[in-house]
Design a protein around this motif. Sequence first.
Motif, PDB file in Angstrom:
ATOM      1  N   PHE A 150      -8.931 123.047  73.608  1.00 27.52           N
ATOM      2  CA  PHE A 150      -7.903 123.923  74.165  1.00 27.52           C
ATOM      3  C   PHE A 150      -8.242 124.401  75.568  1.00 27.52           C
ATOM      4  CE2 PHE A 150     -10.744 127.289  72.838  1.00 27.52           C
ATOM      5  CZ  PHE A 150     -10.446 128.366  73.667  1.00 27.52           C
ATOM      6  N   LYS A 151      -9.521 124.352  75.945  1.00 26.59           N
ATOM      7  CA  LYS A 151      -9.914 124.820  77.279  1.00 26.59           C
ATOM      8  C   LYS A 151      -9.231 124.016  78.387  1.00 26.59           C
ATOM      9  CE  LYS A 151     -12.853 127.689  75.356  1.00 26.59           C
ATOM     10  NZ  LYS A 151     -14.284 127.690  75.479  1.00 26.59           N
ATOM     11  N   ASP A 152      -8.836 122.765  78.083  1.00 27.68           N
ATOM     12  CA  ASP A 152      -8.143 121.949  79.085  1.00 27.68           C
ATOM     13  C   ASP A 152      -6.833 122.581  79.531  1.00 27.68           C
ATOM     14  OD1 ASP A 152      -9.976 119.762  79.185  1.00 27.68           O
ATOM     15  OD2 ASP A 152      -9.137 118.977  77.322  1.00 27.68           O
ATOM     16  N   MET A 153      -6.201 123.336  78.630  1.00 31.68           N
ATOM     17  CA  MET A 153      -4.889 123.900  78.938  1.00 31.68           C
ATOM     18  C   MET A 153      -4.941 124.775  80.190  1.00 31.68           C
ATOM     19  SD  MET A 153      -2.901 122.583  76.778  1.00 31.68           S
ATOM     20  CE  MET A 153      -1.550 123.473  77.513  1.00 31.68           C
ATOM     21  N   VAL A 210      -8.679 118.907  60.570  1.00 28.57           N
ATOM     22  CA  VAL A 210      -8.887 119.970  61.552  1.00 28.57           C
ATOM     23  C   VAL A 210     -10.376 120.100  61.822  1.00 28.57           C
ATOM     24  CG1 VAL A 210      -6.799 121.263  60.970  1.00 28.57           C
ATOM     25  CG2 VAL A 210      -8.937 121.763  59.760  1.00 28.57           C
ATOM     26  N   ASP A 211     -10.713 120.517  63.019  1.00 32.70           N
ATOM     27  CA  ASP A 211     -12.120 120.678  63.378  1.00 32.70           C
ATOM     28  C   ASP A 211     -12.664 121.966  62.763  1.00 32.70           C
ATOM     29  OD1 ASP A 211     -12.967 122.751  65.866  1.00 32.70           O
ATOM     30  OD2 ASP A 211     -10.821 122.453  65.535  1.00 32.70           O
ATOM     31  N   LEU A 257      -3.908 128.604  66.210  1.00 32.71           N
ATOM     32  CA  LEU A 257      -4.182 127.890  67.449  1.00 32.71           C
ATOM     33  C   LEU A 257      -5.321 126.895  67.239  1.00 32.71           C
ATOM     34  CD1 LEU A 257      -3.895 130.562  70.299  1.00 32.71           C
ATOM     35  CD2 LEU A 257      -2.123 129.160  69.220  1.00 32.71           C
ATOM     36  N   GLU A 258      -5.025 125.623  67.461  1.00 37.07           N
ATOM     37  CA  GLU A 258      -6.033 124.581  67.377  1.00 37.07           C
ATOM     38  C   GLU A 258      -7.002 124.742  68.547  1.00 37.07           C
ATOM     39  OE1 GLU A 258      -5.244 119.983  66.822  1.00 37.07           O
ATOM     40  OE2 GLU A 258      -5.147 120.556  68.945  1.00 37.07           O
ATOM     41  N   THR A 259      -8.287 124.527  68.281  1.00 35.26           N
ATOM     42  CA  THR A 259      -9.262 124.683  69.355  1.00 35.26           C
ATOM     43  C   THR A 259      -9.822 123.364  69.865  1.00 35.26           C
ATOM     44  OG1 THR A 259     -11.108 124.924  67.831  1.00 35.26           O
ATOM     45  CG2 THR A 259      -9.954 126.926  68.465  1.00 35.26           C
ATOM     46  N   ALA A 260      -9.948 122.362  69.010  1.00 31.13           N
ATOM     47  CA  ALA A 260     -10.525 121.076  69.416  1.00 31.13           C
ATOM     48  C   ALA A 260     -10.150 120.020  68.387  1.00 31.13           C
ATOM     49  CB  ALA A 260     -12.042 121.183  69.537  1.00 31.13           C
TER      50      ALA A 260
END
Length: 465
Positions: A113-116, A384-385, A408-411
Amino acid sequence: MNYLSTRGGGAPKRFCDILLEGLAEDGGLYLPERYPQVDAATLAAWRGLSYAELAFEILSLYIDDIPSADLRRLCEQTYRAEVFGGQPAITPLHRLEDGLFIEELSNGPTLAFKDMAMQLLGALFEYELGRRGQQLNILGATSGDTGSAAEYAMRGRAGIQVFMLSPHGRMSAFQQAQMFSLLDENIHNLALRGVFDDAQDIVKAVSNDLAYKQSRRIGTVNSINWARLLAQVVYYFAGYFQATKSGEERVSFTVPSGNFGNVCAGHVARQMGLPIEQLVVATNENDVLDEFFRSGRYAPRAAAHTHATSSPSMDISKASNFERFIADLFGRDGARVKAAFTAPGFQVDDLQAVRAYGFASGRSTHADRLATIRLCKERHGRLVDPHTADGLKVALEQRRSGVPMLVLETALPAKFEETMVEAIGQTPPRPAHLAGIERLPKRVTVIDKDEAAVRAFIDAHVDPC
């Protein structure tokens, strides 16, 4: 729009100044002087916009020192389907069952999600540095995903170098490979013999040395940088529009949390007027935040008491972004905020005031996340991770009848093969272009958790101005 420190020091600043600065001069974090308000008419007007269009509308409420045409272009260049896994919606909503959804945030280049936010931050940095004819040396800390997202967003960008600190041996093999296999000249990986909180403390200490920070042109990409948190506000609105049909409906979000940046963006969205019922903070065994929302006691733990878990990106015991929420809770009383965050910990007795902001919380363990990964695969046919599993486990405990719950998905699971194999007995699929990434050549420097050693490394690669 002006920005002020949570600790009340310094003069108000504009967006582009705090974009390049990161931490405020008094050690606080920047917040806007007010949260722009959105009403039902605005929500109706925004419903149906593309993700890039929605990002422009939200960001333009906070950014008035970049021309509108340029800001719109930066949003359009960043939020393209080809950058985010071919997904036109960018953050599509996946229904698990009635009232329970996963919002996909991991379709970007590093599968997290950090890419967002980081993809936009890279574009903003390059734009503003080009306007000023300046350079920036980014100093960051990562527990797993921030580092790779930052490095992929900044690699090859003009005028930018990245110095990324990570805890030596405490990330998954995939996470390490994503970072350490980048051989670009402007990317520098430093693996500290310590935990994430040690790395984060060094970043803050360097940022608080104003003379050094200015002479080495130091900036940040961690979520202490307001611009990154602001970009994350967008996907709360995007998720809301996908889960509802009108602005009269309410939704809840469950957010796997370590540094409080992701869920703090939800707090900002709620303060703006997005109809959020609950913001559920999901922690792993490092449950300092869960303890606060249950008891009002905030007691950060020393590195020796920070657990190494199977959801490593949440192995954090000092939540930097928590200061932003506490600043709002304390009515922007800078002296009170400073006293709280320069003490070993603090107690808030008025839990009703805390819960008025919509927060709830829960905790997940290794056994919980393994069971949740298996449950999600067996019941819903979806992998899911481990971090998203923490969120899903807590969401199932906290959801309310009649209110959609968005996790919220994280990875993507591919980043955590060892835990996924333990949970379901099989290796999760990964994109073809990332096959064998662990075998690529790596460039990383292992150093002690020592601020002086980090400064010496920076000095060897940066010319003082």
